[in-house]
Write an enzyme that holds these catalytic residues in place. Structure first.
Site, PDB file in Angstrom:
ATOM      1  N   CYS A 204       0.838  -1.208   0.000  1.00  0.00           N
ATOM      2  CA  CYS A 204       0.000   0.000   0.000  1.00  0.00           C
ATOM      3  C   CYS A 204       0.869   1.253   0.000  1.00  0.00           C
ATOM      4  O   CYS A 204       2.039   1.198   0.370  1.00  0.00           O
ATOM      5  CB  CYS A 204      -0.873   0.047   1.249  1.00  0.00           C
ATOM      6  SG  CYS A 204      -2.119  -1.222   1.350  1.00  0.00           S
ATOM      7  N   VAL A 205       0.266   2.357  -0.377  1.00  0.00           N
ATOM      8  CA  VAL A 205       0.944   3.655  -0.308  1.00  0.00           C
ATOM      9  C   VAL A 205       0.153   4.577   0.612  1.00  0.00           C
ATOM     10  O   VAL A 205      -1.084   4.569   0.602  1.00  0.00           O
ATOM     11  CB  VAL A 205       1.076   4.284  -1.711  1.00  0.00           C
ATOM     12  CG1 VAL A 205       1.415   5.775  -1.631  1.00  0.00           C
ATOM     13  CG2 VAL A 205       2.158   3.561  -2.511  1.00  0.00           C
TER      14      VAL A 205
END
Lengths: 186, 129
Positions: free
Chosen positions: A41-42
């Site tokens: 994820c970011v």
């Protein structure tokens, strides 16, 4: 939902709020710290240094269906969470033109054809460029999980690598289905 | 009747959104559905463009600099030329209070982002004059 942990008692209590995947939160409270743990994820940390408003989102683009190229990740959801974050900050007095961004995460934890982390990272960079938002810093890709703590009222960020086991099991989280694309004619 | 190119080809849509990424997404989705698409970056830009151009349907965001979506709708409804122009709001917001405000200002409908291209196109076809 976000987990609110007010600790430690005594001193000036820090309100730690965990930003889960699929969430976007903003605050100007000096006692708030937004935290998250990232694998592929970011998290985007945005900060307006004049309004002293900050916010964090946490997203994972959906992998493409089998009939599409492995590069065609669905960006609708990432775009939604970016816009949600910016709107939350505007409500607290931030101006889009003053926002500075720091990007974290996007690790490629497993060697596979679909480099999910890189796709998330590329989307985030491209979004900032298209929107004219200054990208002040990035700690993206690689193979390590990250733990990020962000003080929205000051823009300060601490990021450290962490054990892969600390990452919650994650699949792209969609917004409430009752609302997605809902058309309401008056 | 199936989704016809003849039906939609002449329908001209103005999208109003300050996000370049969202404008690109809308442009792609609506052109694939056969619509002609014009774009404005905020409410004021839309008003300026509409002063000398015509469209069949307007799709507008709410949170925008200079003139937001509510202001745009109110300004358009003050004009006889745009009194009946279909206007859809496309927003990440979904609160009843915001929807009520849009309806009171004269919006035709509300769509919650992230949008579904099929549903958006169907709504446009339904309201296009």
């Amino acid at each position: 939902m976000s987990a609110l942990d007010t600790s430690p008692p005594g001193r000036s209590a820090i309100k730690r709020i965990t930003v889960m995947q699929g969430e976007a939160l903003a605050s100007k409270d000096p006692q708030v710290e937004l935290s998250t743990v990232l694998g592929s994820c970011v998290a985007t940390c945005l900060f307006d240094p004049i309004a002293k408003v900050g916010g964090m989102n946490h997203f994972l683009l959906a992998e493409p269906p089998a009939h599409l190229s492995h590069l065609e990740f669905d960006e609708h959801y990432g775009l939604f969470l970016m816009e949600l974050l910016i709107n939350e900050m505007l409500k607290l007095g931030a101006a889009k033109s003053r926002l500075k961004a720091r990007l974290y995460g996007g690790a490629n934890m497993n060697s596979g054809l679909a480099q999910i982390g890189s796709a998330n990272a590329a989307f985030a960079r491209r979004f900032l460029q298209q929107e004219g938002i200054v990208q002040a810093f990035e700690d993206l890709e690689g193979q390590s999980a990250r733990r990020v703590h962000f003080q929205p009222a000051t823009g300060r960020v601490r990021c450290s690598t962490t054990a892969q086991a600390a990452i919650p099991k994650q699949k792209p989280v969609a917004p409430p289905q009752s609302d997605v694309g809902q058309v309401e004619l008056f | 009747m199936t989704k016809g190119h003849e039906m939609t080809q002449s329908t001209r849509i103005l999208t109003v959104d300050d996000s370049a990424s969202m404008r690109a997404l809308l442009l792609n989705a609506l052109q694939q559905e056969g619509f002609d698409v014009e774009q404005a970056v905020d409410g004021q830009d839309a008003l300026d463009w509409l002063a000398s151009n015509e469209v069949d349907v307007i799709i507008t965001d709410i949170n925008m600099p200079r003139l937001d979506g509510f202001g745009l709708i109110e300004r358009l409804r003050e004009s006889a030329r745009h009194a009946d122009r279909p206007i859809l709001v496309l927003s990440t917001e979904s609160s009843d209070e915001k929807k009520r405000r849009a309806r009171d200002a004269g919006a035709t409908g509300w769509i919650v982002k992230p949008f579904n291209a099929d549903k958006l196109a169907a709504a446009v076809r339904r309201i296009a004059h």
